[in-house]
Design a protein around this motif. Sequence first.
Motif, PDB file in Angstrom:
ATOM      1  N   GLY A  28      20.523  32.555  16.729  1.00  0.00           N
ATOM      2  CA  GLY A  28      20.767  31.544  15.711  1.00  0.00           C
ATOM      3  C   GLY A  28      19.514  31.074  15.012  1.00  0.00           C
ATOM      4  N   ALA A  29      18.358  31.349  15.612  1.00  0.00           N
ATOM      5  CA  ALA A  29      17.071  30.959  15.023  1.00  0.00           C
ATOM      6  C   ALA A  29      15.993  31.868  15.601  1.00  0.00           C
ATOM      7  N   PRO A  30      14.872  32.029  14.896  1.00  0.00           N
ATOM      8  CA  PRO A  30      13.792  32.893  15.406  1.00  0.00           C
ATOM      9  C   PRO A  30      12.904  32.147  16.401  1.00  0.00           C
ATOM     10  N   THR A  31      13.535  31.600  17.439  1.00  0.00           N
ATOM     11  CA  THR A  31      12.830  30.854  18.473  1.00  0.00           C
ATOM     12  C   THR A  31      13.080  31.492  19.827  1.00  0.00           C
ATOM     13  N   ALA A  32      12.198  31.214  20.785  1.00  0.00           N
ATOM     14  CA  ALA A  32      12.365  31.777  22.125  1.00  0.00           C
ATOM     15  C   ALA A  32      13.654  31.286  22.768  1.00  0.00           C
ATOM     16  N   ALA A  33      13.991  30.003  22.576  1.00  0.00           N
ATOM     17  CA  ALA A  33      15.197  29.450  23.202  1.00  0.00           C
ATOM     18  C   ALA A  33      16.453  30.112  22.650  1.00  0.00           C
ATOM     19  N   ALA A  34      16.548  30.233  21.318  1.00  0.00           N
ATOM     20  CA  ALA A  34      17.723  30.859  20.706  1.00  0.00           C
ATOM     21  C   ALA A  34      17.805  32.332  21.064  1.00  0.00           C
ATOM     22  N   THR A  35      16.674  33.003  21.083  1.00  0.00           N
ATOM     23  CA  THR A  35      16.658  34.418  21.434  1.00  0.00           C
ATOM     24  C   THR A  35      17.034  34.623  22.888  1.00  0.00           C
ATOM     25  N   ARG A  36      16.621  33.697  23.764  1.00  0.00           N
ATOM     26  CA  ARG A  36      17.002  33.803  25.189  1.00  0.00           C
ATOM     27  C   ARG A  36      18.512  33.713  25.353  1.00  0.00           C
ATOM     28  N   ARG A  37      19.151  32.782  24.645  1.00  0.00           N
ATOM     29  CA  ARG A  37      20.614  32.663  24.739  1.00  0.00           C
ATOM     30  C   ARG A  37      21.300  33.933  24.247  1.00  0.00           C
ATOM     31  N   TYR A  38      20.792  34.449  23.136  1.00  0.00           N
ATOM     32  CA  TYR A  38      21.373  35.670  22.570  1.00  0.00           C
ATOM     33  C   TYR A  38      21.216  36.854  23.528  1.00  0.00           C
ATOM     34  N   LEU A  39      20.018  37.054  24.048  1.00  0.00           N
ATOM     35  CA  LEU A  39      19.764  38.183  24.942  1.00  0.00           C
ATOM     36  C   LEU A  39      20.540  38.045  26.250  1.00  0.00           C
ATOM     37  N   ALA A  40      20.709  36.831  26.732  1.00  0.00           N
ATOM     38  CA  ALA A  40      21.471  36.627  27.969  1.00  0.00           C
ATOM     39  C   ALA A  40      22.907  37.096  27.798  1.00  0.00           C
ATOM     40  N   GLU A  41      23.497  36.805  26.641  1.00  0.00           N
ATOM     41  CA  GLU A  41      24.867  37.257  26.377  1.00  0.00           C
ATOM     42  C   GLU A  41      24.909  38.764  26.170  1.00  0.00           C
ATOM     43  N   PHE A  42      23.985  39.261  25.368  1.00  0.00           N
ATOM     44  CA  PHE A  42      23.951  40.679  25.034  1.00  0.00           C
ATOM     45  C   PHE A  42      23.719  41.540  26.275  1.00  0.00           C
ATOM     46  N   LEU A  43      22.723  41.212  27.049  1.00  0.00           N
ATOM     47  CA  LEU A  43      22.338  42.047  28.183  1.00  0.00           C
ATOM     48  C   LEU A  43      23.193  41.796  29.425  1.00  0.00           C
ATOM     49  N   SER A  44      24.123  40.857  29.352  1.00  0.00           N
ATOM     50  CA  SER A  44      25.077  40.656  30.455  1.00  0.00           C
ATOM     51  C   SER A  44      26.352  41.457  30.252  1.00  0.00           C
ATOM     52  N   ASP A  45      26.478  42.106  29.107  1.00  0.00           N
ATOM     53  CA  ASP A  45      27.653  42.924  28.816  1.00  0.00           C
ATOM     54  C   ASP A  45      27.585  44.201  29.656  1.00  0.00           C
ATOM     55  N   ARG A  46      28.609  44.437  30.469  1.00  0.00           N
ATOM     56  CA  ARG A  46      28.631  45.621  31.328  1.00  0.00           C
ATOM     57  C   ARG A  46      28.684  46.911  30.519  1.00  0.00           C
ATOM     58  N   ARG A  47      29.103  46.838  29.257  1.00  0.00           N
ATOM     59  CA  ARG A  47      29.088  48.022  28.401  1.00  0.00           C
ATOM     60  C   ARG A  47      27.655  48.378  27.983  1.00  0.00           C
ATOM     61  N   VAL A  48      26.810  47.367  27.883  1.00  0.00           N
ATOM     62  CA  VAL A  48      25.438  47.574  27.421  1.00  0.00           C
ATOM     63  C   VAL A  48      24.540  48.027  28.558  1.00  0.00           C
ATOM     64  N   VAL A  49      24.639  47.357  29.687  1.00  0.00           N
ATOM     65  CA  VAL A  49      23.851  47.718  30.878  1.00  0.00           C
ATOM     66  C   VAL A  49      24.834  48.064  31.993  1.00  0.00           C
ATOM     67  N   GLU A  50      24.957  49.343  32.281  1.00  0.00           N
ATOM     68  CA  GLU A  50      25.940  49.810  33.258  1.00  0.00           C
ATOM     69  C   GLU A  50      25.334  49.829  34.666  1.00  0.00           C
ATOM     70  N   MET A  51      24.974  48.639  35.138  1.00  0.00           N
ATOM     71  CA  MET A  51      24.485  48.469  36.505  1.00  0.00           C
ATOM     72  C   MET A  51      25.335  47.419  37.195  1.00  0.00           C
TER      73      MET A  51
END
Length: 344
Positions: A28-51
């Motif tokens: 939502g913004a080019p900040t570490a906090a906003a990017t952390r929220r985005y990456l947490a959702e993105f990289l928690s997707d089992r389709r994205v990281v199959e571990m």
Amino acid sequence: MFFRPEPALEPGSTDRTGVLLCNLGSPGAPTAAATRRYLAEFLSDRRVVEMPPALWQPILHGVILRTRPARSAAKYKTIWQPEGAPLLVWSHKQATLLRGYLGERGHQVSVLPAMRYGQPSIAAQLDELKTRGCARILIVPLYPQYCGATTGSVIDAVAAWAQRARHVPELRFAGRFHDDPGYIRALAQLAQRHWQSHGKPERLVLSFHGIPERTRKLGDPYHAQCLQTAHLLAAQLALKEDEWALSFQSRFGMAKWIGPATQTVLRDFGRAGLPRVDVMCPGFVSDCLETLEEIAIEGRDAYLAAGGKQFHYLPCLNDHPLWLTALTEIVERHLQGWQGHEQP
């Protein structure tokens, strides 16, 4: 199973058709906090990281989300627009323009953009389409080549929303368009118009997003569809074999990924003394971090540092008229058979 309460609808109030254009998303913004929220959702997707989550979540929260957000936020700052993230800006424009293109062809539909991660979410936009009275919704993942981690994940998100909905509308999916003639023509015209103004390069590099080699071996069709897109585009441009190259970008982690890697290809061309290289990203229909920063900035730096002279990045399709015409025709084909959407 918890079903959300929904307002009672008057007879005949749900007879509209909706189209949902789905893309990956941005912070939502080019900040570490906003990017952390985005990456947490993105990289928690089992389709994205199959571990297994028990193995992956400690790595994600203990290492990656402590170090990567600040670096990613710094990259987002280099491409951020006054209106927001480029991917979101282009997605909203595409939805607005598509609604107009469809209206000119006699299709009165609601068109909304949605992001798989971040906002506006797929669930929220599906709710909005239902509020507008849409009894039929076409889901259009804006990924030309099908991959489980992208198109498959969109389908997962829609299914999760449907599991919680008491009244589920009719749903359709436009799963892929990697070989669509209109899409290929739009890509070709984009390159041809650039060359009319700037001349042709010694090599055109077609860079697609990468996936792990294991994903390909397990049967994902993405790699094969990228190859098909690349060959169709090269043929449309009448390029010889030594005038273009295929590569894959955006590697992550230690696993083996499909190749060749875009950065390696660009460095090799620089070392070989090729005076000019142009790069296109046919797997992205909207400019985003992976194109504007990873290719147009990092890719340029890698090529020039290796000895290259001229680097041209060709923008994504974005609001190109031929692309919007192609998208309109893709949507129109998938609307066939629904009440009120017979071929004009």
